[in-house]
Design an enzyme around this catalytic site. Structure first.
Site: not given
Length: 299
Positions: A48, A62, A89, A91, A116, A118, A126, A161, A191, A213
Site C-alpha cells: 500500500y 496530509d 492513495d 486523495d 482509491h 475519497e 487524515c 473511499r 474510512e 484501515n
C-alpha cells in the site's frame, strides 16, 4: 535485477483473481521502494502507498498539498521494485472529473495495480481526524464514474473511499457506499469504522471487496487479521506503520548519538550491511558485470 520481473498487467490480474477468491489480503504501507522489497520478502500479498506517507516524506501535512506528478512518480518508484500489486492513495483525484480521468491513466502508466479516491472536500485531512467535510453525493459519484470510464486496463482496481461515517454515521456511509458501487467502484474503503460490527454491516450491504484501515492512533480499534477476516474484510492496510517504526528508531538513534557520541549501543537494532546487500540483490548485478561485486561482507 533492477526492477520486478512481473508486469503491471500481470500484477493487476493476480490482484483481481485473489480478491475474487474472497481471501483477506494484507497490504502493509511502503514508505520507499526498499521497504516495498522488504514487504514482499516477508510474504505479504500486496503493498500500500499512503498519501499521508507521501506527504510526510516531503515534510508536508496530509491536507492535499501533494500533486499528481509527485504521487505518480513516487508510486512508480515503489511499484516497479516489487512483484506484488501496489495500491495507491489518490486523495480526491486531484481535481474535477476530467482531472480524475487523467489521474487514473497516469497511475496506470506508473504501474500501479489500483487506487482509491475519497469523497472529502479539499483541503482534505487524515481520515481519522475530526472536522472532516465530504462532497455531496452527486460529486462523489461523478468522481468514481470518471475513474471507471477512464481506465484502459479493465483489471486496474478503482476503489471508492467514503469518509461519511465520521460525519453522518454508519448507515449514511453504507448508503453512500452502495451508490459508489453503482457508479462503477470495484471496491469500497469505509474510512474510520469503529467496530467490527460496522465493518460487517458494510460487508453485508455491498457485493464488492471492502478494505479496512488499521492505522495507529486513529478512530478504529487495531483489530487483528483474523478478526477482520471473520467479518468478511478483503484487504487490510497498515498505511503509516513502517514509517512510524522507522522514524521512531531514527529519533532514538539521534538521541543516542547526542548522548553517547556514537551508535555502538544501537548496532543490534540496525539492518546489517549484509542484509541490505541481500535485499537489493547485489550479487545479481555481478552476473551482469563481473566488475561490480568483487568483495565479501563480513558479519
Amino acid at each position: 535485477m533492477l526492477y520486478a520481473a512481473t508486469s503491471a498487467a500481470e500484477k493487476r490480474r493476480v490482484l483481481r483473481e485473489r480478491l475474487a477468491s474472497g481471501e483477506l489480503l494484507r497490504f502493509p504501507g511502503a514508505f520507499n521502494p526498499l521497504s516495498a522489497k522488504l514487504i514482499q520478502r516477508h510474504g505479504f500479498e500486496g503493498v500500500y502507498i499512503s498519501g499521508a506517507v507521501l506527504s510526510a516524506d516531503l515534510g508536508l501535512p496530509d491536507i492535499g498539498l501533494t500533486t499528481l506528478t509527485e504521487v505518480a512518480g513516487r508510486g512508480q518508484q515503489i511499484a516497479r521494485m516489487t512483484d506484488l500489486p501496489a495500491l495507491i492513495d489518490a486523495d480526491t483525484g486531484f481535481g474535477e472529473p476530467m482531472n480524475v480521468a487523467r489521474t487514473i491513466q497516469t497511475l496506470e502508466d506508473a504501474g500501479l495495480a489500483g487506487m482509491h479516491i475519497e469523497d472529502q472536500v479539499n483541503p482534505k485531512r487524515c481520515g481519522h481526524l475530526d472536522g472532516k467535510s465530504v462532497v455531496d453525493l452527486d460529486t462523489a459519484v461523478r468522481r468514481i464514474r470518471a475513474a471507471a470510464d477512464a481506465r484502459r486496463d479493465e483489471n486496474f482496481l478503482v476503489m471508492a473511499r467514503t469518509d461519511v461515517r465520521a460525519i453522518d454515521g454508519v448507515d449514511a456511509a453504507i448508503d453512500r457506499a452502495k451508490a459508489l458501487v453503482d457508479a462503477g467502484a470495484d471496491a469500497i474503503f469505509p474510512e474510520a469504522m469503529r467496530t467490527l460490527e460496522e465493518f460487517a454491516a458494510v460487508r453485508a450491504a455491498v457485493d464488492v471487496p471492502i478494505l479496512a484501515n488499521m492505522t495507529e492512533f486513529g478512530k478504529s480499534e487495531l483489530f487483528t487479521v483474523d478478526q477482520l477476516r471473520d467479518v468478511g474484510v478483503n484487504i487490510v492496510i497498515w498505511p503509516v506503520s513502517l514509517l512510524r517504526m522507522a522514524m521512531g528508531a531514527a529519533s532514538r538513534a539521534l538521541e543516542t548519538l547526542t548522548d553517547e557520541g556514537h551508535l555502538t549501543s544501537r548496532l543490534g537494532e540496525m539492518q546489517h550491511r549484509a542484509d541490505l546487500y541481500d535485499l537489493v540483490d547485489y550479487e545479481q548485478y555481478t552476473r551482469f558485470d563481473q566488475d561490480v561485486f568483487t568483495f565479501q561482507v563480513e558479519r
